[in-house]
Scaffold this active site. Structure first.
Site, mmCIF file in Angstrom:
data_model
loop_
_atom_site.group_PDB
_atom_site.id
_atom_site.type_symbol
_atom_site.label_atom_id
_atom_site.label_comp_id
_atom_site.label_asym_id
_atom_site.label_seq_id
_atom_site.Cartn_x
_atom_site.Cartn_y
_atom_site.Cartn_z
ATOM 1 N N ARG A 1 0.631 -1.330 0.186
ATOM 2 C CA ARG A 1 -0.035 -0.123 -0.187
ATOM 3 C C ARG A 1 0.809 1.295 -0.069
ATOM 4 O O ARG A 1 1.810 1.490 0.603
ATOM 5 C CB ARG A 1 -1.002 -0.069 1.250
ATOM 6 N N THR B 1 0.128 -3.822 7.471
ATOM 7 C CA THR B 1 -0.811 -4.328 6.228
ATOM 8 C C THR B 1 -2.245 -4.178 6.786
ATOM 9 O O THR B 1 -2.372 -4.168 8.063
ATOM 10 C CB THR B 1 -0.436 -5.566 6.146
ATOM 11 N N ALA B 2 -3.074 -4.252 6.072
ATOM 12 C CA ALA B 2 -4.576 -4.289 6.224
ATOM 13 C C ALA B 2 -5.283 -5.283 5.531
ATOM 14 O O ALA B 2 -6.459 -5.419 5.509
ATOM 15 C CB ALA B 2 -5.112 -2.693 5.828
ATOM 16 N N SER B 3 -4.179 -6.327 5.124
ATOM 17 C CA SER B 3 -4.632 -7.385 4.481
ATOM 18 C C SER B 3 -5.743 -7.468 3.387
ATOM 19 O O SER B 3 -5.362 -6.718 2.391
ATOM 20 C CB SER B 3 -5.426 -8.444 5.555
ATOM 21 N N HIS B 4 -7.107 -7.918 3.609
ATOM 22 C CA HIS B 4 -7.874 -7.729 2.482
ATOM 23 C C HIS B 4 -8.972 -6.424 2.491
ATOM 24 O O HIS B 4 -9.501 -6.286 1.735
ATOM 25 C CB HIS B 4 -8.861 -8.926 2.593
#
Length: 112
Positions: free
Chosen positions: A46, A94-97
């Site tokens: 991101r 991270t914010a994964s999905h």
């Protein structure tokens, strides 16, 4: 919407519910909970993750930790490295999905 806090870490919308100050506060707390030793730092791809990553690295250094800076790697790779290299723990930005405007932190103990 508020900052999401769970067993997986924290997540929020960057500059709406998730700020550098929040990330740094959680990093500080995490550092105090971990055993002595190096802390791995990683992130996903991101675009705004780089600013959070740099801020976390600065906080870790201010807290007297050596940072193992891994850049962009998957969370499972970070987990493997922490255990394999006997590190004190790790933080993955991270914010994964979640959608692109989100980001967060996953906190990893010494067992990955």
């Amino acid at each position: 919407m508020e900052l999401i806090k769970s067993i997986s870490g924290i997540r929020g919308i960057v500059n709406k519910t998730l700020y550098k100050s929040t990330v740094n506060a959680y990093t500080n707390i995490f550092t105090h909970l971990q055993k002595k030793g190096d802390i791995l730092l990683a992130r996903d791809s991101r675009p705004h993750g780089e600013d959070l990553y740099d801020s976390i690295a600065e906080t870790l250094i201010l807290m007297g930790r050596n940072v193992i800076s891994c850049g962009i790697i998957p969370t499972p790779t970070a987990q493997f490295l922490i255990k394999d290299k006997n590190l004190a723990g790790g933080i993955v930005v991270t914010a994964s999905h979640n959608p692109i405007e989100w980001n967060g932190l996953k906190f990893l103990d010494s067992d990955g």
